[in-house]
Enzyme design. Structure first.
Site, PDB file in Angstrom:
ATOM      1  N   LYS A 156      -3.387   3.516  -3.257  1.00  0.00           N
ATOM      2  CA  LYS A 156      -4.795   3.845  -3.079  1.00  0.00           C
ATOM      3  C   LYS A 156      -4.864   5.063  -2.176  1.00  0.00           C
ATOM      4  O   LYS A 156      -4.153   5.165  -1.194  1.00  0.00           O
ATOM      5  CB  LYS A 156      -5.578   2.687  -2.445  1.00  0.00           C
ATOM      6  CG  LYS A 156      -5.943   1.591  -3.430  1.00  0.00           C
ATOM      7  CD  LYS A 156      -6.896   0.599  -2.803  1.00  0.00           C
ATOM      8  CE  LYS A 156      -7.403  -0.399  -3.833  1.00  0.00           C
ATOM      9  NZ  LYS A 156      -8.227   0.249  -4.859  1.00  0.00           N
TER      10      LYS A 156
ATOM     11  N   MET B 136     -10.482   7.089   8.087  1.00  0.00           N
ATOM     12  CA  MET B 136     -10.825   7.824   6.860  1.00  0.00           C
ATOM     13  C   MET B 136     -11.927   8.849   7.120  1.00  0.00           C
ATOM     14  O   MET B 136     -12.893   8.972   6.369  1.00  0.00           O
ATOM     15  CB  MET B 136     -11.242   6.837   5.749  1.00  0.00           C
ATOM     16  CG  MET B 136     -10.125   5.878   5.359  1.00  0.00           C
ATOM     17  SD  MET B 136     -10.686   4.490   4.330  1.00  0.00           S
ATOM     18  CE  MET B 136     -11.418   3.399   5.567  1.00  0.00           C
TER      19      MET B 136
ATOM     20  N   ASP C 271       0.834  -1.194   0.000  1.00  0.00           N
ATOM     21  CA  ASP C 271       0.000   0.000   0.000  1.00  0.00           C
ATOM     22  C   ASP C 271       0.870   1.245   0.000  1.00  0.00           C
ATOM     23  O   ASP C 271       2.026   1.229   0.456  1.00  0.00           O
ATOM     24  CB  ASP C 271      -0.897   0.029   1.238  1.00  0.00           C
ATOM     25  CG  ASP C 271      -2.034  -0.978   1.166  1.00  0.00           C
ATOM     26  OD1 ASP C 271      -2.248  -1.538   0.082  1.00  0.00           O
ATOM     27  OD2 ASP C 271      -2.702  -1.192   2.194  1.00  0.00           O
TER      28      ASP C 271
END
Length: 261
Positions: A67, A180, A45
């Site tokens: 991402k 998030m 990631d």
């Protein structure tokens, strides 16, 4: 007729899903470190720290599978296709995910594809950001007499800002780790207060938990949108938790720890 080596297909490789933890390489498990040292391919990631990647063996090829929430991202189907291709070529593949692979890491989408293809895999768990963030402020995520449950929520999903059971979360004493959630801060504040959450409910934002560039902002629900402003790295919102006083005084080097919001 005896087959020659040239006509034999390579034996399928093995895929290991490894939790890279919140960023500090010292928080990796021994099993994760060993898997990295033995890897042929490391698909990682964007948020995995350089210190963790440095533990990959000299033989390993590192491939970033970036991402970013609300930003440019590699398509999930392309990531899955790479995992399958390397494994079918007989490579020892590490799928390195920040935090824990099973916490908002799209683990199921990738393991289901491997299972369908008949390729073996294992999962090595990692320390998730909520645990690291709570440790940095000297708090427990659960406490007898305060909260007998912990919620791990996402601020947004594929449809946009994510709806939750706001009414139960708004009750006094509830604790949630919200991932998030920076861009959803005003949405979160509005939903919680609409359902009865007290404006003075403590909220702590921990950006880049456990890393050298960690920042901690202490706020209340009433201040949440302002507290989220200017945070560029991954952040966990600890709803219902404030740092212990001892931890506030022990972290003078963090510029935001006593910031008035």
């Amino acid at each position: 007729m005896r087959q020659t080596t040239a006509t034999l297909a390579p034996a399928p490789g093995h895929v290991v899903f490894v939790g890279a933890g919140p960023g500090d390489p010292e928080l990796l498990t021994l099993r994760a470190a060993r898997a990295l040292a033995e890897a042929d391919i490391v698909l990682h990631d964007r948020l995995v720290g350089e210190g963790v990647l440095a533990l990959a063996g000299a033989q390993a090829t590192l491939v970033e599978t970036g991402k970013e929430g609300f930003g440019p991202s590699m398509l999930q189907e392309d990531i899955t296709a790479m995992i399958l291709a390397f494994a079918r070529a007989g490579r020892n593949v590490i799928r390195l995910k920040s935090g824990d692979p099973g916490v908002f890491g799209r683990l199921d989408e990738e393991t289901e594809a491997l299972a369908e293809a008949g390729i073996a895999y294992t999962v090595v768990p990692g320390i998730t950001a909520a645990s690291a963030a709570a440790a940095e402020i000297g708090q427990s995520l659960t406490r007898r007499g305060r909260n007998g449950s912990l919620r791990i929520l996402t601020g947004h999903d594929v449809s946009g800002f994510a709806e939750q059971d706001w009414k139960s979360l708004a009750r006094g004493g509830e604790v949630a780790a919200i991932y998030m959630g920076k861009k959803a801060a005003r949405f979160l504040q509005g939903r919680l207060m609409m359902h009865g959450a007290a404006p003075e409910t403590p909220v702590t934002l921990v950006e880049n938990a456990s890393r050298a560039d960690q920042r901690i902002r202490v706020a209340t629900l009433a201040d949440l949108p302002a507290a989220a402003e200017g945070l560029g790295g991954p952040a966990v919102i600890l709803f219902g938790l404030a740092p212990r006083a001892a931890n506030l005084s022990a972290l003078p080097a963090v510029p935001d720890i006593k910031e008035a919001l």
